[in-house]
Design a protein around this motif. Structure first.
Motif, PDB file in Angstrom:
ATOM      1  N   ARG A 160       0.834  -1.206   0.000  1.00 41.98           N
ATOM      2  CA  ARG A 160       0.000   0.000   0.000  1.00 41.98           C
ATOM      3  C   ARG A 160       0.864   1.250   0.000  1.00 41.98           C
ATOM      4  O   ARG A 160       0.630   2.185  -0.772  1.00 41.98           O
ATOM      5  CB  ARG A 160      -0.927   0.008   1.220  1.00 41.98           C
ATOM      6  N   LEU A 161       1.876   1.270   0.853  1.00 39.49           N
ATOM      7  CA  LEU A 161       2.760   2.440   0.927  1.00 39.49           C
ATOM      8  C   LEU A 161       3.507   2.659  -0.389  1.00 39.49           C
ATOM      9  O   LEU A 161       3.662   3.796  -0.838  1.00 39.49           O
ATOM     10  CB  LEU A 161       3.764   2.276   2.072  1.00 39.49           C
ATOM     11  N   ARG A 162       3.917   1.578  -0.999  1.00 39.26           N
ATOM     12  CA  ARG A 162       4.618   1.704  -2.274  1.00 39.26           C
ATOM     13  C   ARG A 162       3.685   2.268  -3.348  1.00 39.26           C
ATOM     14  O   ARG A 162       4.080   3.150  -4.117  1.00 39.26           O
ATOM     15  CB  ARG A 162       5.168   0.355  -2.697  1.00 39.26           C
ATOM     16  N   ARG A 163       2.462   1.756  -3.416  1.00 35.51           N
ATOM     17  CA  ARG A 163       1.505   2.286  -4.391  1.00 35.51           C
ATOM     18  C   ARG A 163       1.240   3.762  -4.134  1.00 35.51           C
ATOM     19  O   ARG A 163       1.205   4.569  -5.057  1.00 35.51           O
ATOM     20  CB  ARG A 163       0.186   1.501  -4.352  1.00 35.51           C
ATOM     21  N   ARG A 164       1.082   4.122  -2.869  1.00 29.28           N
ATOM     22  CA  ARG A 164       0.845   5.519  -2.513  1.00 29.28           C
ATOM     23  C   ARG A 164       2.014   6.390  -2.943  1.00 29.28           C
ATOM     24  O   ARG A 164       1.824   7.447  -3.548  1.00 29.28           O
ATOM     25  CB  ARG A 164       0.637   5.639  -1.010  1.00 29.28           C
ATOM     26  N   ASP A 165       3.229   5.943  -2.650  1.00 30.40           N
ATOM     27  CA  ASP A 165       4.409   6.738  -2.983  1.00 30.40           C
ATOM     28  C   ASP A 165       4.621   6.853  -4.488  1.00 30.40           C
ATOM     29  O   ASP A 165       5.004   7.910  -4.984  1.00 30.40           O
ATOM     30  CB  ASP A 165       5.661   6.151  -2.317  1.00 30.40           C
ATOM     31  N   LEU A 166       4.330   5.754  -5.216  1.00 31.75           N
ATOM     32  CA  LEU A 166       4.441   5.817  -6.679  1.00 31.75           C
ATOM     33  C   LEU A 166       3.406   6.760  -7.261  1.00 31.75           C
ATOM     34  O   LEU A 166       3.702   7.529  -8.179  1.00 31.75           O
ATOM     35  CB  LEU A 166       4.297   4.419  -7.284  1.00 31.75           C
ATOM     36  N   ALA A 167       2.191   6.725  -6.721  1.00 34.05           N
ATOM     37  CA  ALA A 167       1.142   7.630  -7.196  1.00 34.05           C
ATOM     38  C   ALA A 167       1.527   9.081  -6.908  1.00 34.05           C
ATOM     39  O   ALA A 167       1.331   9.965  -7.754  1.00 34.05           O
ATOM     40  CB  ALA A 167      -0.196   7.291  -6.545  1.00 34.05           C
ATOM     41  N   SER A 168       2.094   9.333  -5.734  1.00 34.03           N
ATOM     42  CA  SER A 168       2.532  10.697  -5.388  1.00 34.03           C
ATOM     43  C   SER A 168       3.643  11.166  -6.313  1.00 34.03           C
ATOM     44  O   SER A 168       3.647  12.308  -6.763  1.00 34.03           O
ATOM     45  CB  SER A 168       3.026  10.754  -3.939  1.00 34.03           C
ATOM     46  N   ALA A 169       4.583  10.280  -6.601  1.00 36.14           N
ATOM     47  CA  ALA A 169       5.688  10.635  -7.486  1.00 36.14           C
ATOM     48  C   ALA A 169       5.188  10.931  -8.901  1.00 36.14           C
ATOM     49  O   ALA A 169       5.637  11.885  -9.540  1.00 36.14           O
ATOM     50  CB  ALA A 169       6.726   9.514  -7.514  1.00 36.14           C
ATOM     51  N   LYS A 170       4.228  10.115  -9.371  1.00 34.54           N
ATOM     52  CA  LYS A 170       3.659  10.355 -10.703  1.00 34.54           C
ATOM     53  C   LYS A 170       2.912  11.684 -10.740  1.00 34.54           C
ATOM     54  O   LYS A 170       3.020  12.444 -11.687  1.00 34.54           O
ATOM     55  CB  LYS A 170       2.725   9.210 -11.094  1.00 34.54           C
ATOM     56  N   ALA A 171       2.146  11.963  -9.684  1.00 37.24           N
ATOM     57  CA  ALA A 171       1.403  13.225  -9.627  1.00 37.24           C
ATOM     58  C   ALA A 171       2.355  14.405  -9.581  1.00 37.24           C
ATOM     59  O   ALA A 171       2.134  15.424 -10.247  1.00 37.24           O
ATOM     60  CB  ALA A 171       0.488  13.236  -8.407  1.00 37.24           C
ATOM     61  N   LEU A 172       3.429  14.284  -8.824  1.00 37.22           N
ATOM     62  CA  LEU A 172       4.427  15.354  -8.724  1.00 37.22           C
ATOM     63  C   LEU A 172       5.100  15.575 -10.078  1.00 37.22           C
ATOM     64  O   LEU A 172       5.293  16.711 -10.510  1.00 37.22           O
ATOM     65  CB  LEU A 172       5.461  15.026  -7.644  1.00 37.22           C
ATOM     66  N   ALA A 173       5.451  14.482 -10.762  1.00 30.73           N
ATOM     67  CA  ALA A 173       6.088  14.584 -12.067  1.00 30.73           C
ATOM     68  C   ALA A 173       5.142  15.228 -13.085  1.00 30.73           C
ATOM     69  O   ALA A 173       5.561  16.068 -13.887  1.00 30.73           O
ATOM     70  CB  ALA A 173       6.532  13.203 -12.556  1.00 30.73           C
ATOM     71  N   ALA A 174       3.864  14.846 -13.024  1.00 34.16           N
ATOM     72  CA  ALA A 174       2.881  15.418 -13.948  1.00 34.16           C
ATOM     73  C   ALA A 174       2.696  16.910 -13.672  1.00 34.16           C
ATOM     74  O   ALA A 174       2.635  17.721 -14.615  1.00 34.16           O
ATOM     75  CB  ALA A 174       1.546  14.683 -13.834  1.00 34.16           C
ATOM     76  N   ALA A 175       2.628  17.278 -12.400  1.00 32.66           N
ATOM     77  CA  ALA A 175       2.480  18.697 -12.060  1.00 32.66           C
ATOM     78  C   ALA A 175       3.708  19.497 -12.472  1.00 32.66           C
ATOM     79  O   ALA A 175       3.587  20.622 -12.972  1.00 32.66           O
ATOM     80  CB  ALA A 175       2.246  18.842 -10.538  1.00 32.66           C
ATOM     81  N   SER A 176       4.864  18.916 -12.294  1.00 32.55           N
ATOM     82  CA  SER A 176       6.107  19.577 -12.691  1.00 32.55           C
ATOM     83  C   SER A 176       6.170  19.769 -14.209  1.00 32.55           C
ATOM     84  O   SER A 176       6.557  20.831 -14.685  1.00 32.55           O
ATOM     85  CB  SER A 176       7.301  18.761 -12.190  1.00 32.55           C
ATOM     86  N   ALA A 177       5.763  18.717 -14.944  1.00 32.11           N
ATOM     87  CA  ALA A 177       5.764  18.820 -16.396  1.00 32.11           C
ATOM     88  C   ALA A 177       4.779  19.862 -16.880  1.00 32.11           C
ATOM     89  O   ALA A 177       5.047  20.641 -17.804  1.00 32.11           O
ATOM     90  CB  ALA A 177       5.435  17.449 -17.013  1.00 32.11           C
ATOM     91  N   LYS A 178       3.626  19.937 -16.209  1.00 30.35           N
ATOM     92  CA  LYS A 178       2.591  20.915 -16.605  1.00 30.35           C
ATOM     93  C   LYS A 178       3.078  22.337 -16.302  1.00 30.35           C
ATOM     94  O   LYS A 178       2.842  23.246 -17.078  1.00 30.35           O
ATOM     95  CB  LYS A 178       1.291  20.616 -15.853  1.00 30.35           C
ATOM     96  N   ALA A 179       3.771  22.515 -15.201  1.00 30.12           N
ATOM     97  CA  ALA A 179       4.265  23.832 -14.832  1.00 30.12           C
ATOM     98  C   ALA A 179       5.353  24.326 -15.790  1.00 30.12           C
ATOM     99  O   ALA A 179       5.515  25.537 -15.993  1.00 30.12           O
ATOM    100  CB  ALA A 179       4.819  23.810 -13.401  1.00 30.12           C
ATOM    101  N   GLN A 180       6.082  23.394 -16.370  1.00 25.11           N
ATOM    102  CA  GLN A 180       7.163  23.766 -17.297  1.00 25.11           C
ATOM    103  C   GLN A 180       6.647  24.104 -18.673  1.00 25.11           C
ATOM    104  O   GLN A 180       7.390  24.642 -19.488  1.00 25.11           O
ATOM    105  CB  GLN A 180       8.194  22.641 -17.384  1.00 25.11           C
ATOM    106  N   GLN A 181       5.386  23.841 -18.954  1.00 21.10           N
ATOM    107  CA  GLN A 181       4.835  24.125 -20.302  1.00 21.10           C
ATOM    108  C   GLN A 181       4.552  25.566 -20.492  1.00 21.10           C
ATOM    109  O   GLN A 181       4.258  26.401 -19.825  1.00 21.10           O
ATOM    110  CB  GLN A 181       3.564  23.319 -20.526  1.00 21.10           C
TER     111      GLN A 181
END
Length: 181
Positions: A160-181
């Protein structure tokens, strides 16, 4: 046939028939000291897993014992998922340490059993504080089985913790990519 037996046979056929048979006779009788003394060029692999005093055998025994325990834990985790229906979506809803608490409760009960020889299924006060769900779900067994359940529940929490952390990392990466556009 294990690797040590195969290696011993392979080694013996490189010698004349009598000497090869003598080596195998000593080897099969477990007289490894004589084997080492009379045939010092015999490869180490002839002894790993066969000679209980060989350092490699001790490693094999630890690996074998650990493998059996891990298989029990994985089988329990599969049982929880496929027979009890505790799939990942349900586990992901336990965000307040419930899985860790249940794991700790079974481990604590096993500790109690080991310390006091208690085989009962009573939910002790120290364990009850850890148990996150209805008492109807409390199903203790012997100490070994309780530890298997504890480890499987701990594994569910790790998943569960791994899934949560992977989801957080993906969300952070997506937000970072969107901010750089």
């Amino acid at each position: 046939m294990n690797n040590a037996a195969v290696a011993a046979i392979e080694y013996s056929i490189r010698h004349d028939v009598d000497e090869g048979q003598q080596f195998l006779r000593c080897w099969f009788e477990g007289d490894f000291e004589t084997c080492r003394k009379e045939w010092p060029d015999a490869p180490d692999v002839c002894y790993v897993g066969a000679d209980p005093l060989h350092p490699g055998t001790k490693k094999d025994r630890v690996t074998w014992a650990l493998q059996g325990v891990l298989e029990d834990v994985i089988a329990e985790r599969r049982r929880q998922v496929f027979e009890e229906g505790f799939h990942t979506a349900l586990d992901d809803a336990y965000t307040s340490g419930e899985l860790a608490g249940a794991s700790a409760a079974y481990a604590n009960h096993a500790r109690w059993q080991a310390a006091f020889g208690d085989t009962g299924s009573t939910l002790r006060p120290s364990t009850a504080d850890l148990w996150p769900w209805s008492i109807d779900w409390w199903k203790p067994s012997d100490a070994y089985r309780n530890m298997v359940k504890a480890c499987a529940l701990g594994l569910a929490e790790l998943e569960r913790l791994r899934r949560r952390d992977l989801a957080s990392a993906k969300a952070l990466a997506a937000a970072s990519a969107k901010a750089q556009q």
